[in-house]
Design an enzyme around this catalytic site. Structure first.
Site, mmCIF file in Angstrom:
data_model
loop_
_atom_site.group_PDB
_atom_site.id
_atom_site.type_symbol
_atom_site.label_atom_id
_atom_site.label_comp_id
_atom_site.label_asym_id
_atom_site.label_seq_id
_atom_site.Cartn_x
_atom_site.Cartn_y
_atom_site.Cartn_z
ATOM 1 N N HIS A 118 -47.010 -0.389 17.424
ATOM 2 C CA HIS A 118 -45.806 -0.660 18.209
ATOM 3 C C HIS A 118 -44.660 0.316 17.916
ATOM 4 O O HIS A 118 -44.189 1.043 18.791
ATOM 5 C CB HIS A 118 -45.313 -2.082 17.932
ATOM 6 C CG HIS A 118 -46.328 -3.152 18.135
ATOM 7 N ND1 HIS A 118 -46.712 -3.605 19.384
ATOM 8 C CD2 HIS A 118 -47.055 -3.877 17.239
ATOM 9 C CE1 HIS A 118 -47.613 -4.564 19.255
ATOM 10 N NE2 HIS A 118 -47.834 -4.744 17.961
ATOM 11 N N ASP A 119 -44.166 0.279 16.683
ATOM 12 C CA ASP A 119 -42.886 0.914 16.370
ATOM 13 C C ASP A 119 -42.876 2.433 16.506
ATOM 14 O O ASP A 119 -41.855 3.006 16.921
ATOM 15 C CB ASP A 119 -42.429 0.499 14.972
ATOM 16 C CG ASP A 119 -42.187 -1.001 14.876
ATOM 17 O OD1 ASP A 119 -41.878 -1.622 15.916
ATOM 18 O OD2 ASP A 119 -42.304 -1.554 13.770
ATOM 19 N N PHE A 149 -42.256 -10.693 19.233
ATOM 20 C CA PHE A 149 -41.751 -11.163 17.942
ATOM 21 C C PHE A 149 -40.319 -10.721 17.658
ATOM 22 O O PHE A 149 -39.463 -11.541 17.308
ATOM 23 C CB PHE A 149 -42.682 -10.690 16.808
ATOM 24 C CG PHE A 149 -42.165 -11.004 15.436
ATOM 25 C CD1 PHE A 149 -42.260 -12.287 14.918
ATOM 26 C CD2 PHE A 149 -41.572 -10.014 14.655
ATOM 27 C CE1 PHE A 149 -41.775 -12.589 13.655
ATOM 28 C CE2 PHE A 149 -41.086 -10.304 13.384
ATOM 29 C CZ PHE A 149 -41.194 -11.599 12.886
ATOM 30 N N ASN A 150 -40.022 -9.417 17.755
ATOM 31 C CA ASN A 150 -38.694 -8.940 17.365
ATOM 32 C C ASN A 150 -37.585 -9.617 18.157
ATOM 33 O O ASN A 150 -36.522 -9.934 17.610
ATOM 34 C CB ASN A 150 -38.592 -7.418 17.567
ATOM 35 C CG ASN A 150 -39.314 -6.633 16.512
ATOM 36 O OD1 ASN A 150 -39.609 -7.128 15.434
ATOM 37 N ND2 ASN A 150 -39.615 -5.377 16.815
ATOM 38 N N ASP A 182 -43.522 -0.125 11.286
ATOM 39 C CA ASP A 182 -42.210 0.460 10.964
ATOM 40 C C ASP A 182 -42.372 1.613 9.982
ATOM 41 O O ASP A 182 -41.730 2.660 10.114
ATOM 42 C CB ASP A 182 -41.286 -0.571 10.321
ATOM 43 C CG ASP A 182 -41.074 -1.815 11.137
ATOM 44 O OD1 ASP A 182 -40.034 -1.920 11.800
ATOM 45 O OD2 ASP A 182 -41.947 -2.700 11.099
ATOM 46 N N THR A 219 -36.431 -0.914 15.196
ATOM 47 C CA THR A 219 -37.816 -1.341 15.337
ATOM 48 C C THR A 219 -38.066 -2.740 14.791
ATOM 49 O O THR A 219 -39.223 -3.148 14.666
ATOM 50 C CB THR A 219 -38.761 -0.332 14.655
ATOM 51 O OG1 THR A 219 -38.431 -0.240 13.264
ATOM 52 C CG2 THR A 219 -38.651 1.039 15.307
ATOM 53 N N ASN A 255 -40.267 -8.727 9.700
ATOM 54 C CA ASN A 255 -41.668 -8.756 9.288
ATOM 55 C C ASN A 255 -41.835 -9.410 7.924
ATOM 56 O O ASN A 255 -42.869 -10.020 7.642
ATOM 57 C CB ASN A 255 -42.252 -7.341 9.268
ATOM 58 C CG ASN A 255 -42.547 -6.820 10.658
ATOM 59 O OD1 ASN A 255 -42.858 -7.587 11.561
ATOM 60 N ND2 ASN A 255 -42.441 -5.506 10.839
ATOM 61 N N ASP A 314 -37.755 -2.998 9.768
ATOM 62 C CA ASP A 314 -38.135 -4.134 8.904
ATOM 63 C C ASP A 314 -39.570 -3.941 8.397
ATOM 64 O O ASP A 314 -40.450 -4.716 8.731
ATOM 65 C CB ASP A 314 -37.984 -5.460 9.654
ATOM 66 C CG ASP A 314 -38.880 -5.575 10.881
ATOM 67 O OD1 ASP A 314 -39.241 -4.527 11.463
ATOM 68 O OD2 ASP A 314 -39.232 -6.710 11.265
#
Length: 311
Positions: free
Chosen positions: A240-241, A165-166, A15, A124, A39, A10
């Site tokens: 993160h991703d 969040f995800n 990402d 992700t 996102n 996203d």
């Protein structure tokens, strides 16, 4: 032989950088990229996938847009983190090609059927598309080697006190993924907050000098601003991703444990929390590989090395 993967994302700054890392790595064969809402809105995340693949000169990779909202909830987006476009910061090209005339789930299913070996799904963003695939195509579960997700946490959340969040966006979908019986690798906040990119790392990427490395640096310039808030206590910005892709490339950079993970879908204060049975208190067998430690410098070095792939 390169590992076949589907990247469900996203974009979102991190990402986009995960996509950059994957496509600079001959160890991986990206069979398809699908977009999830998270996102930003679904139209913008799909647009961003197409823009990034155009930048990376990989318009040969099939792309499809996914679900427009979570399974049972209204969509929440993170435009406060990623900006109005979802990829604010650099000037990105407009898409040079169109998505497939099918849904993300249909494209994923087609790739799984046609691949001579099981395919790894890297997710992700929120897990909506992956959950829909699992529920609608049980006959294809054996065609999935593993599902590597960025999501969750054993400790503190980043969207609520307990939720990342995800997972918070679509906890029902995440619960389907964790309880599916397909091997799951969880790159949660415990690991991704160790993957902080510092100001000097951004300058290192910028100095590589090719258009993709410059774009990554400019993405990180924007991404860094949100993470300067004192409440986080960060020195840099957690990337993160890309941890999902880095684990596929160099699992030795990580420490991992096998644990049972469930997702809280009903809690008044804990909706979206990933409950990790760290001390084996429930009697349930582990259903996930949980990443808990990272060699940060080696992670940064890997990203810098792969950015030199682009010309």
């Amino acid at each position: 032989m390169a590992l076949p993967i589907i990247l469900d994302c996203d974009p979102g700054h991190d990402d986009a950088i995960a996509l950059v890392l994957a496509l600079a790595s001959p160890e991986l064969d990206v069979k398809a990229v699908t977009s999830s809402a998270g996102n930003q809105t679904p139209d913008k995340t799909l647009h961003n996938v197409l823009r990034m693949l155009t930048l990376l000169k990989r318009t040969d990779i099939p792309v499809a847009g996914g679900a427009v909202k979570p399974l049972m909830r209204e969509l929440i987006i993170a435009d406060n983190v990623h900006g109005e476009s979802g990829l604010d910061g650099p000037a990105l090209p407009e898409p040079g090609f169109a998505p497939q005339n099918c849904t993300a789930v249909e494209l994923m299913a087609r790739v799984l059927r046609e691949s001579p070996e099981p395919v790894t799904i890297v997710a992700t963003g929120p897990q909506t598309n992956v959950a829909l695939l699992l529920n609608s195509h049980p006959e294809l579960h054996a065609r999935i080697a593993r599902i590597v997700i960025m999501g969750g946490a054993m400790g503190l959340g980043n969207w609520t006190p307990t939720a990342e969040f995800n997972i918070f966006v679509d906890p029902e979908a995440a619960e389907i993924v964790f309880q599916s019986g397909v091997p799951v690798v969880m790159a949660g906040l415990d690991i991704t907050h160790q993957a902080q990119i510092m100001a000097e790392d951004i300058e290192r990427f910028r100095q590589i000098g090719n258009p993709v490395a410059t774009t990554v640096a400019e993405l990180l310039d924007f991404f860094m601003e949100y993470h300067k808030a004192e409440k986080w206590g960060f020195k840099g910005a957690p990337l993160h991703d890309p941890c999902t892709i880095a684990w596929l490339l160099k699992p030795e950079l990580f420490t991992a444990i096998e644990r049972w993970v469930g997702v809280e879908t009903q809690g008044q204060y804990t909706q979206g929390m990933t409950v990790v049975d760290y001390y084996f208190l429930t009697g349930r067998r582990p259903n996930a590989t949980v990443l808990i430690n990272l060699n940060r410098q080696a992670f940064v070095d890997l990203l810098a090395e792969r950015l030199t792939f682009y010309r």
